[in-house]
Design a protein around this motif. Structure first.
Motif, PDB file in Angstrom:
ATOM      1  N   TYR A   1       0.818  -1.201   0.000  1.00 17.07           N
ATOM      2  CA  TYR A   1       0.000   0.000   0.000  1.00 17.07           C
ATOM      3  C   TYR A   1       0.859   1.261   0.000  1.00 17.07           C
ATOM      4  O   TYR A   1       1.879   1.323   0.683  1.00 17.07           O
ATOM      5  N   ARG A   2       0.405   2.242  -0.736  1.00 22.81           N
ATOM      6  CA  ARG A   2       0.844   3.625  -0.530  1.00 22.81           C
ATOM      7  C   ARG A   2      -0.172   4.230   0.428  1.00 22.81           C
ATOM      8  O   ARG A   2      -1.370   4.287   0.109  1.00 22.81           O
ATOM      9  N   MET A   3       0.292   4.673   1.595  1.00 25.84           N
ATOM     10  CA  MET A   3      -0.588   5.242   2.595  1.00 25.84           C
ATOM     11  C   MET A   3      -0.251   6.716   2.800  1.00 25.84           C
ATOM     12  O   MET A   3       0.919   7.110   2.737  1.00 25.84           O
ATOM     13  N   VAL A   4      -1.276   7.530   3.014  1.00 32.05           N
ATOM     14  CA  VAL A   4      -1.077   8.966   3.202  1.00 32.05           C
ATOM     15  C   VAL A   4      -1.972   9.463   4.331  1.00 32.05           C
ATOM     16  O   VAL A   4      -2.944   8.805   4.722  1.00 32.05           O
TER      17      VAL A   4
ATOM     18  N   LEU B   1       3.875   7.004   3.032  1.00 31.23           N
ATOM     19  CA  LEU B   1       4.843   5.909   3.142  1.00 31.23           C
ATOM     20  C   LEU B   1       4.300   4.695   2.415  1.00 31.23           C
ATOM     21  O   LEU B   1       3.139   4.653   2.007  1.00 31.23           O
ATOM     22  N   GLY B   2       5.150   3.697   2.252  1.00 29.25           N
ATOM     23  CA  GLY B   2       4.725   2.431   1.667  1.00 29.25           C
ATOM     24  C   GLY B   2       4.803   1.325   2.688  1.00 29.25           C
ATOM     25  O   GLY B   2       5.681   1.327   3.561  1.00 29.25           O
ATOM     26  N   VAL B   3       3.895   0.347   2.599  1.00 29.94           N
ATOM     27  CA  VAL B   3       3.865  -0.738   3.580  1.00 29.94           C
ATOM     28  C   VAL B   3       3.325  -2.010   2.943  1.00 29.94           C
ATOM     29  O   VAL B   3       2.455  -1.969   2.067  1.00 29.94           O
ATOM     30  N   ASP B   4       3.857  -3.125   3.389  1.00 19.03           N
ATOM     31  CA  ASP B   4       3.347  -4.445   3.036  1.00 19.03           C
ATOM     32  C   ASP B   4       1.963  -4.605   3.662  1.00 19.03           C
ATOM     33  O   ASP B   4       1.792  -4.413   4.870  1.00 19.03           O
ATOM     34  N   SER B   5       0.974  -4.967   2.871  1.00 20.06           N
ATOM     35  CA  SER B   5      -0.393  -5.097   3.391  1.00 20.06           C
ATOM     36  C   SER B   5      -0.509  -6.207   4.428  1.00 20.06           C
ATOM     37  O   SER B   5      -1.445  -6.226   5.228  1.00 20.06           O
TER      38      SER B   5
ATOM     39  N   VAL C   1      -5.178   4.062   2.972  1.00 19.56           N
ATOM     40  CA  VAL C   1      -4.624   3.514   1.731  1.00 19.56           C
ATOM     41  C   VAL C   1      -5.019   4.404   0.559  1.00 19.56           C
ATOM     42  O   VAL C   1      -6.212   4.635   0.315  1.00 19.56           O
ATOM     43  N   ALA C   2      -4.016   4.895  -0.156  1.00 13.96           N
ATOM     44  CA  ALA C   2      -4.260   5.715  -1.342  1.00 13.96           C
ATOM     45  C   ALA C   2      -4.127   4.907  -2.631  1.00 13.96           C
ATOM     46  O   ALA C   2      -4.756   5.236  -3.638  1.00 13.96           O
TER      47      ALA C   2
END
Length: 345
Positions: free
Chosen positions: A163-166, A301-305, A322-323
């Motif tokens: 995920y790209r999260m914002v 940031l980015g994160v493993d779902s 999640v964006a």
């Protein structure tokens, strides 16, 4: 089953298209195509600065002449390109990434590029011990149906999503209370480079797919990709300390690669014995405060779902959403021992 023996040969290009090896000088036309593709698929650019791509291609062990394939239309414009990375040691999971100009979708260019990259990735077999599992990986955003259909049609399997999260920074972020004895401060680039590097990898041993590189190789890559790049600013690198022990890090950039109004948390990690005490949350909020003070409107940031350490829950608690979703695919060339992190041990 040995998929390598059964997979397709390099599929041909359609008529009136030509292909050649990449060159470092191609970074500008590749940068333009990345952004055309991203605008079409995501509605936003992929990179703000072409220098980021040029420096990426200058990583030790990556050679544009052998590791990039460029496809051109009849008018000489770039129709697509693909990269095949084998810089991991050992290269059990070559990384493949490419794009095709939207005007040239559906003509077989993607199939040509992916099968070329498969052929290039197959050279990893001779670089890895015969008992090791070898499986290249690739991916695309989850809403890119054409890209996903391409991979699945060529025998690739979806294995993970990221995920790209914002979060919006409309007001000054909260300052959470730290556990007793823990402090957060800006890192000292004169004395703490190796400590930050070692803390990062010790924390990331618990992340899916990680293979910790040899120290000298890994430190050189770290310097090249985190320090010798546009946007490096040590004022946005933060460390959590338990006395003299570094127990967590937040390595940030004041400007995201794709959004000038967004600060970006490149890497955030806490050593296992210090987890579940609010240190990661405090580091994250400390980073958000720095972005807010610098005038950024968002943080990302980015994160493993399926993050093994529970990071997704932490980010949601910090107000992030999640964006965009990126789906990762894999194609097994040889079964065997999987040496990358799969579960918490």
């Amino acid at each position: 089953m040995n998929v390598l023996a059964e997979r397709q040969n390099i599929l041909p290009l359609p008529a009136r298209y030509t292909a050649r090896s990449g060159m470092i000088e191609d970074y500008k036309i590749a940068f333009d195509l990345l952004n055309i593709h991203a605008m079409h698929v995501n509605g936003s650019v992929d990179l703000l600065d072409p220098e980021i791509l040029r420096l990426d291609w200058l990583n030790e062990g990556f050679n544009p002449q052998t590791d990039i394939r460029m496809v051109f239309a009849e008018d000489g414009s770039l129709a697509g390109f693909i990269e095949c990375w084998q810089t991991q040691e050992p290269p059990v999971h070559p990384w493949i990434y490419g794009v095709v100009h939207p005007d040239h979708w559906g003509k077989g260019i993607g199939s040509h590029l992916v099968t070329w990259a498969e052929e290039r990735a197959s050279t990893a077999l001779e670089k890895c011990a015969p008992d090791l599992r070898v499986a290249p990986r690739t991916g695309t955003v989850a809403h890119n149906k054409a890209g996903k259909d391409l991979f699945e049609g060529l025998g690739w399997k979806h294995i993970r999503s990221f995920y790209r999260m914002v979060t919006d920074l409309n007001a000054a972020p909260e300052v959470p209370q730290l556990p007793a004895g823990i402090t957060i401060r800006t890192y000292d680039p004169e004395t703490e480079l190796e400590a930050v590097y070692n803390t990062m990898w010790e924390a990331f041993r618990d992340h899916f797919g990680v293979i910790v590189p040899p120290f000298e190789k890994g430190l050189a890559e770290f310097k090249h990709n985190f320090i010798e790049v546009p946007g490096y600013d040590p004022r946005f690198w933060f460390v959590a300390m338990d006395g003299a022990q570094m127990v967590g890090i937040s390595i940030c950039r004041p400007v995201d690669d794709e959004d000038p109004d967004c600060g970006w948390v490149n890497e955030l990690g806490v050593l296992r014995p210090w987890r579940q005490h609010g240190i990661g949350y405090a580091l994250l909020k400390h980073s958000f405060t720095a972005f807010y003070d610098a005038g950024r409107k968002r943080a990302g940031l980015g994160v493993d779902s399926q993050n093994l350490t529970g990071a997704l829950r932490l980010y949601e608690r910090a107000g992030m959403h999640v964006a965009r979703q990126f789906d990762q695919y894999e194609k097994e060339f040889r079964p065997g021992v999987e040496i990358s992190t799969q579960t918490l041990s």
